[in-house]
Structures are given as C-alpha cells and as structure tokens.
Design an enzyme around this catalytic site. Sequence first.
Site, short mmCIF file in Angstrom:
data_model
loop_
_atom_site.label_atom_id
_atom_site.label_comp_id
_atom_site.label_asym_id
_atom_site.label_seq_id
_atom_site.Cartn_x
_atom_site.Cartn_y
_atom_site.Cartn_z
N GLY A 51 0.82 -1.20 0.00
CA GLY A 51 0.00 0.00 0.00
C GLY A 51 0.85 1.25 0.00
O GLY A 51 2.02 1.22 0.40
N GLN A 96 2.93 9.95 1.51
CA GLN A 96 4.23 9.28 1.36
C GLN A 96 4.97 9.74 0.11
O GLN A 96 6.17 9.50 -0.02
CB GLN A 96 4.06 7.75 1.32
CG GLN A 96 3.59 7.17 2.65
CD GLN A 96 3.49 5.66 2.56
OE1 GLN A 96 2.49 5.12 2.11
NE2 GLN A 96 4.54 4.98 3.00
N CYS A 107 6.66 -0.48 6.52
CA CYS A 107 6.18 0.71 5.82
C CYS A 107 7.25 1.19 4.85
O CYS A 107 8.43 1.22 5.23
CB CYS A 107 5.85 1.79 6.84
SG CYS A 107 5.27 3.34 6.11
N LEU A 108 6.86 1.56 3.65
CA LEU A 108 7.83 2.04 2.66
C LEU A 108 8.52 3.32 3.15
O LEU A 108 9.61 3.64 2.68
CB LEU A 108 7.14 2.29 1.32
CG LEU A 108 6.61 1.02 0.62
CD1 LEU A 108 5.82 1.40 -0.62
CD2 LEU A 108 7.75 0.09 0.25
N HIS A 113 -3.53 0.48 7.92
CA HIS A 113 -2.21 1.12 7.87
C HIS A 113 -2.24 2.35 6.94
O HIS A 113 -1.78 3.43 7.31
CB HIS A 113 -1.19 0.09 7.37
CG HIS A 113 0.20 0.61 7.22
ND1 HIS A 113 1.27 0.13 7.95
CD2 HIS A 113 0.72 1.57 6.42
CE1 HIS A 113 2.37 0.78 7.61
NE2 HIS A 113 2.06 1.66 6.67
N GLU A 114 -2.81 2.18 5.75
CA GLU A 114 -2.79 3.28 4.77
C GLU A 114 -3.71 4.43 5.20
O GLU A 114 -3.37 5.59 5.03
CB GLU A 114 -3.20 2.77 3.38
CG GLU A 114 -2.26 1.74 2.77
CD GLU A 114 -0.80 2.14 2.86
OE1 GLU A 114 -0.46 3.33 2.70
OE2 GLU A 114 0.04 1.25 3.13
N HIS A 116 -2.16 6.80 7.60
CA HIS A 116 -1.23 7.77 6.99
C HIS A 116 -1.95 9.08 6.68
O HIS A 116 -1.35 10.15 6.76
CB HIS A 116 -0.68 7.21 5.67
CG HIS A 116 0.56 6.38 5.81
ND1 HIS A 116 1.73 6.87 6.33
CD2 HIS A 116 0.82 5.10 5.47
CE1 HIS A 116 2.66 5.92 6.31
NE2 HIS A 116 2.13 4.83 5.80
#
Length: 169
Positions: free
Chosen positions: A46, A51, A90-91, A132-133, A136
């Site tokens: 995701g 991000q 997480c990226l 999670h997304e 953000h």
Amino acid sequence: MALRKIVTQGDDCLTKVCRPVTAFNRRLYDLLDDMTETLKDAGGAGLAAPQVGILRRICIVMDEPTGEYYELINPEIIKQSGEQSGLEGCLSVPGKWGIVSRPQFVTVRAMDRHGEWFELDGEDLLARTLCHELEHLDGHLYTEHIDHFLSDEELEEYLEQENQENNGE
Ligand code: ZN
C-alpha cells in the site's frame, strides 16, 4: 506515468492531516497512476499520498491474493471487527518491521477516480493494509503501535513460524 519519490520518517508530510480530494481531473488521474507505478516498483502492499509528498486523502492498496490494486479516494473505515496480530512494515520506514494488532475485518467506503462512492471489504492482510494506509492520511505511522522494532533474529523467527503454520494447513 512516472515514479514518485517516497519520503521517509522524519519528513513533515508524514505527520500532517491530509485534505479531502475535491477535484476529479487529469491531475488526479496522473497522481493515481504514478502512485500505483511507484507502489509496484517498491514492491509494497500500500501507498498513501502523503508518502509521496501530497497532502490529500488518497491511497493505493494491493490485495495480495488477487494482485489487484485499488484506488481509494477520501476513504473511511465504516465497519470493523475481530482482531489479528501480525508483521507490519512501511515504505516510509525502510528495512524495519514490527508486530501490530489490527481488526481482522474492515469495510472501507471510498470514492473512485470519477468521484463515485464504493465499498471495499478487507480481511486478514487486506484489512491490515487498509488500516495502515488510512492512518497515513491522518498523519500516523504504524510505529506508534509497536513497543520495539523486530531484531533480525526475531524477524527470522517470526517468518519461520509463519511458514510452518502455512505448510501445516
Ligand atoms: Zn506506511
């Protein structure tokens, strides 16, 4: 389409509350296409707009079993139930992992790129990715839910155990 740069923890974009999307135009389509390409390139599950430095309520999630990508605009969780505990990364926090508790099922209501509302049900990994997304978009990272990052040994142990469980089914 173009790859966008993924910002990492410490960047202000990751702590801001994002604004809703109100214009459904070429600019949005380009951003969505770029985000999906960036997510595929990074090999993640995701990606949220902050991000890539865009403070709008947009995220892309991948449904692992089907490999399908969903574009979620102005998403909100409208239903959730159960509980699961599992590995999360997480990226924007590269190379680190933690164990996070999330609902087992969630239903998200979101708009597509044309501004039409739809609902998406997620279970297991997809439920985790959705939670999670969406976090953000309110300036939160999964790291707020963990007491420590996994050490290499802990990560190895966790993956080994998961492997055995999958093989045992
Ligand atoms: Zn993330």
